[in-house]
Design a protein around this motif. Structure first.
Motif, short mmCIF file in Angstrom:
data_model
loop_
_atom_site.label_atom_id
_atom_site.label_comp_id
_atom_site.label_asym_id
_atom_site.label_seq_id
_atom_site.Cartn_x
_atom_site.Cartn_y
_atom_site.Cartn_z
N TRP A 26 27.00 41.64 25.28
CA TRP A 26 26.97 40.65 26.26
C TRP A 26 28.36 40.60 26.11
CZ3 TRP A 26 26.11 39.40 30.96
CH2 TRP A 26 24.37 39.38 31.55
N VAL A 27 28.97 40.55 25.00
CA VAL A 27 30.87 40.29 25.06
C VAL A 27 31.32 41.67 25.48
CG1 VAL A 27 32.16 40.64 23.03
CG2 VAL A 27 29.82 39.00 22.33
N LEU A 28 30.74 43.06 24.97
CA LEU A 28 31.62 44.25 25.94
C LEU A 28 31.32 44.07 27.38
CD1 LEU A 28 29.82 46.65 23.71
CD2 LEU A 28 32.16 46.17 23.35
N ILE A 29 30.65 43.09 27.58
CA ILE A 29 30.51 43.34 29.61
C ILE A 29 31.11 42.62 29.61
CG2 ILE A 29 29.49 42.69 31.78
CD1 ILE A 29 26.72 43.33 30.09
N VAL A 30 31.88 41.38 28.92
CA VAL A 30 32.96 40.15 29.56
C VAL A 30 34.03 40.86 29.37
CG1 VAL A 30 33.64 38.12 28.87
CG2 VAL A 30 31.16 38.72 29.07
N VAL A 31 34.26 41.69 28.19
CA VAL A 31 35.53 42.26 28.29
C VAL A 31 36.16 43.84 28.69
CG1 VAL A 31 37.22 44.01 26.70
CG2 VAL A 31 35.54 41.88 25.83
N LYS A 32 35.19 44.35 29.83
CA LYS A 32 35.41 44.91 30.28
C LYS A 32 35.03 44.57 32.03
CE LYS A 32 35.20 49.10 29.84
NZ LYS A 32 36.67 49.70 29.15
N ILE A 33 35.00 43.67 31.93
CA ILE A 33 34.86 43.41 33.33
C ILE A 33 36.37 42.92 33.24
CG2 ILE A 33 34.40 40.38 34.91
CD1 ILE A 33 31.56 40.78 33.98
N LEU A 34 37.13 42.31 32.67
CA LEU A 34 38.25 41.47 32.31
C LEU A 34 39.30 42.71 32.35
CD1 LEU A 34 38.60 38.71 29.66
CD2 LEU A 34 38.32 38.51 31.95
N GLN A 35 39.07 43.61 31.57
CA GLN A 35 39.83 45.37 31.25
C GLN A 35 40.08 45.38 33.11
OE1 GLN A 35 38.54 48.56 29.33
NE2 GLN A 35 40.57 48.72 29.04
N LEU A 36 38.89 45.63 33.50
CA LEU A 36 38.87 46.73 34.73
C LEU A 36 39.05 45.99 36.37
CD1 LEU A 36 35.47 48.68 34.27
CD2 LEU A 36 37.56 49.35 33.51
N TRP A 37 38.89 44.21 35.85
CA TRP A 37 39.57 43.38 36.76
C TRP A 37 40.11 44.16 37.65
CZ3 TRP A 37 36.05 39.59 38.98
CH2 TRP A 37 37.22 38.96 39.82
N ARG A 38 41.51 44.35 37.39
CA ARG A 38 42.67 45.07 38.07
C ARG A 38 42.96 46.02 37.86
NH1 ARG A 38 46.12 40.70 39.91
NH2 ARG A 38 45.93 38.97 39.36
N CYS A 39 42.36 47.12 37.78
CA CYS A 39 42.34 48.63 37.66
C CYS A 39 42.23 49.14 38.70
CB CYS A 39 40.96 49.80 36.37
SG CYS A 39 39.79 49.62 37.53
N ARG A 40 42.28 48.84 40.31
CA ARG A 40 42.72 49.23 41.45
C ARG A 40 43.02 48.72 41.75
NH1 ARG A 40 36.47 50.52 43.79
NH2 ARG A 40 36.34 48.65 44.09
N SER A 41 43.55 47.54 41.86
CA SER A 41 44.34 46.93 42.60
C SER A 41 45.88 47.54 42.68
CB SER A 41 44.68 45.25 41.37
OG SER A 41 45.30 45.61 40.39
N GLY A 42 46.74 46.73 43.85
CA GLY A 42 48.35 47.51 43.73
C GLY A 42 48.53 48.48 44.92
N GLY A 43 47.89 48.34 45.92
CA GLY A 43 47.40 49.42 47.13
C GLY A 43 48.90 49.14 47.53
N LYS A 44 49.10 47.41 48.17
CA LYS A 44 50.18 47.21 49.08
C LYS A 44 50.84 47.42 48.78
CE LYS A 44 51.48 42.96 51.64
NZ LYS A 44 51.24 41.77 52.41
N LEU A 45 51.10 47.00 47.13
CA LEU A 45 52.76 47.42 46.14
C LEU A 45 53.00 49.10 46.25
CD1 LEU A 45 54.49 45.07 44.96
CD2 LEU A 45 53.62 46.65 42.50
N ARG A 46 51.89 49.49 45.72
CA ARG A 46 52.68 50.93 46.26
C ARG A 46 53.35 51.20 47.12
NH1 ARG A 46 47.91 50.97 42.96
NH2 ARG A 46 46.40 51.43 44.28
N THR A 47 52.43 51.34 48.71
CA THR A 47 52.35 51.08 49.96
C THR A 47 53.74 50.66 50.51
OG1 THR A 47 50.27 50.74 50.97
CG2 THR A 47 52.00 50.94 52.77
N GLU A 48 54.46 49.80 49.42
CA GLU A 48 55.47 49.35 50.06
C GLU A 48 56.82 50.10 48.99
OE1 GLU A 48 55.44 45.42 48.75
OE2 GLU A 48 54.39 44.64 50.74
#
Length: 207
Positions: A26-48
């Motif tokens: 459960w500690v690992l799950i929480v850590v990975k959720i925080l780490q992967l939360w933004r791993c696919r973000s930034g689509g709009k920023l890259r388009t600009e």
């Protein structure tokens, strides 16, 4: 009557190990959720940023991506800087592949531990059940068949408790590892797509 560790006999140690594995997972799950939360973000920023790059505003495009927090943002920002320095062709592609692999390697860290917990926990639970069954039948043999059936049944369900505990530990770990792996695969595709789009714009600005 509540079950105590003493009642579990040989399974008590295994239950304790499973409890530790559950806490770790459960500690690992929480850590990975925080780490992967933004791993696919930034689509709009890259388009600009790609729009600015196409217009020739390369410094502004790179500066915009430096604000990004996803692996694709970091890799694409490096690619922009490399192109501005005159690096290109196979050498740049090889370096981008290396950096992309490093980003994915960081994201996949600790996933193997979750997979290992998911694999080992049911086996530990089964081991506890087997040991508990052996203990129950030893007690039955020592009683020379005079043991109370309810006592024997109680020993059996207490032994089976370790299997249930093992499954309760394994299932969340297995589900989390699968979901995290899928998200990381998507992040890898995002990196490849972003870099490929940048190189296409660089070679064919009107594409």
């Amino acid at each position: 009557m509540p079950v105590t560790f003493q009642d579990l006999g040989a399974g008590a140690t295994i239950i304790a190990v499973l409890a530790l594995l559950s806490l770790l997972s459960w500690v690992l799950i929480v850590v990975k959720i925080l780490q992967l939360w933004r791993c696919r973000s930034g689509g709009k920023l890259r388009t600009e940023a790609f729009g600015l790059w196409r217009k020739g505003e390369k410094d502004a495009a790179r500066a915009a991506l430096e604000k990004g927090r996803s692996p694709a943002d970091r890799t694409t920002s490096y690619a922009m800087g490399a192109l501005q320095r005159g690096l290109g062709g196979p050498a740049l592609e090889a370096e981008l592949a290396r950096r992309g692999n490093e980003e994915i390697a960081r994201l996949t860290g600790m996933i193997r531990i979750l997979e290992l917990i998911a694999m080992v926990s049911p086996l530990l639970g089964l081991l506890g059940t087997v040991l508990g069954m052996i203990q129950s039948f030893q007690e039955l043999e020592m009683a020379q068949g005079a043991a109370n059936a309810s006592v024997l049944a109680g020993g059996i369900w207490q032994a089976l408790l370790t299997t249930a505990a093992g499954l309760l530990v394994a299932i969340p770990a297995a589900v989390a590892a699968g979901l995290f792996s899928a998200r990381i695969d998507n992040a890898a595709q995002t990196i490849e797509s972003a870099v490929g789009r940048l190189l296409l714009i660089e070679d064919h600005p009107n594409a």
